[in-house]
Design an enzyme around this catalytic site. Structure first.
Site, PDB file in Angstrom:
ATOM      1  N   ASP A  67       3.170  -2.017  -3.775  1.00  0.00           N
ATOM      2  CA  ASP A  67       1.673  -1.649  -4.181  1.00  0.00           C
ATOM      3  C   ASP A  67       1.697  -1.546  -5.441  1.00  0.00           C
ATOM      4  O   ASP A  67       2.279  -0.410  -6.014  1.00  0.00           O
ATOM      5  CB  ASP A  67       1.542  -0.425  -3.222  1.00  0.00           C
ATOM      6  CG  ASP A  67      -0.080   0.009  -3.304  1.00  0.00           C
ATOM      7  OD1 ASP A  67      -0.626  -0.843  -4.388  1.00  0.00           O
ATOM      8  OD2 ASP A  67      -0.566   0.559  -2.623  1.00  0.00           O
ATOM      9  N   SER A  95      -6.615   3.788   1.444  1.00  0.00           N
ATOM     10  CA  SER A  95      -6.858   3.611   0.065  1.00  0.00           C
ATOM     11  C   SER A  95      -7.906   4.753  -0.801  1.00  0.00           C
ATOM     12  O   SER A  95      -7.565   5.825  -0.659  1.00  0.00           O
ATOM     13  CB  SER A  95      -7.316   2.145  -0.300  1.00  0.00           C
ATOM     14  OG  SER A  95      -7.399   2.026  -1.679  1.00  0.00           O
ATOM     15  N   HIS A 109      -0.727  -3.421  -1.241  1.00  0.00           N
ATOM     16  CA  HIS A 109      -1.816  -2.505  -0.913  1.00  0.00           C
ATOM     17  C   HIS A 109      -2.359  -2.650   0.390  1.00  0.00           C
ATOM     18  O   HIS A 109      -2.964  -1.691   1.129  1.00  0.00           O
ATOM     19  CB  HIS A 109      -2.675  -2.410  -2.352  1.00  0.00           C
ATOM     20  CG  HIS A 109      -3.619  -1.244  -2.081  1.00  0.00           C
ATOM     21  ND1 HIS A 109      -3.068  -0.114  -2.421  1.00  0.00           N
ATOM     22  CD2 HIS A 109      -5.007  -1.041  -1.969  1.00  0.00           C
ATOM     23  CE1 HIS A 109      -4.304   1.016  -2.308  1.00  0.00           C
ATOM     24  NE2 HIS A 109      -5.225   0.268  -2.126  1.00  0.00           N
TER      25      HIS A 109
END
Length: 224
Positions: A174, A123, A205
């Site tokens: 996501d 991320s 995610h």
């Protein structure tokens, strides 16, 4: 370093930004001239978060795990953002320079090879790893990007002539990134000379077991 004073009654001192050290964990390997796995956490994480994931890849590499210098509502990050999915690209550029400089200094201090660094980012950490790929195309020997977003919208990228391998793992569900944007990012990396192994996972995610399994296979194929 002194400030720059602008003339006039209400002069303002602007203090230039300076590089700051990052908090980190360094775990050396017993393997001579080993690769170093650079761990870069997601928003709200720290230098401990990705150590369990690193254990899946073996023990023949050094580990350098960093904590971002930015906090957002008390949560560590590697760079500022203006909103959800909207990066402060000026800060991202500076923090990328800061991180690369810190890694080079740490490599000299700890005695690991700065030409054999493989980034593993999730991320927010994947995004600054991607920024390093684009700003410093010869710096990383490889990268694993879990749930990344394109770090810069407009950046003149120098071609990477080494076909550096990149593992790129997105989630079909996501909500933080549009599939079209993911495809554009993959194409940008490929056009910049990176050998991208793209995986679109049946996930959101968060990471799933298959992310790690595919990444471990990719690592074994490219670095063993």
């Amino acid at each position: 370093m002194g400030g720059v004073a602008y003339p006039g009654r209400n002069s303002i001192n602007i203090i230039p930004m300076e590089f700051q050290p990052l908090k980190y964990i360094y775990i050396p390997s017993d393997t001579p001239d080993a690769y170093t796995l650079l761990l870069l956490h997601g928003t709200g994480g720290n230098e401990n978060d990705l150590l369990p994931i690193a254990g899946n890849f073996g023990d023949d590499f050094n580990i350098l795990s960093l904590r971002g210098n930015i906090t957002e509502h008390g949560m560590p990050r590697f760079f500022k953002r203006l909103g959800m999915g909207v990066f402060d690209e000026q800060d991202l550029s500076f923090r990328t320079d800061e991180m690369v400089s810190f890694i080079k200094e740490t490599a000299e201090e700890k005695g690991f090879n700065s030409n054999k660094i493989i980034a593993l980012g999730y991320s927010n950490g994947a995004n600054i790893a991607g920024a390093a790929l684009l700003k410093y195309p010869g710096f990383l020997a490889g990268a694993l990007l879990f749930r990344p977003m394109q770090p810069f919208k407009e950046l003149v990228v120098s071609a990477n002539g080494r076909q550096t391998p990149v593992f790129f793992s997105s989630g079909k569900f996501d909500a933080t990134v549009q599939p079209k944007d993911t495809q554009n990012y993959v194409k940008l990396l490929q056009a910049s000379g990176y050998n991208v192994a793209f995986q679109d996972m049946e996930a959101g995610h968060n990471l799933i077991k298959e992310d790690i399994e595919l990444a471990v296979s990719w690592y074994a194929e490219n670095f063993r």
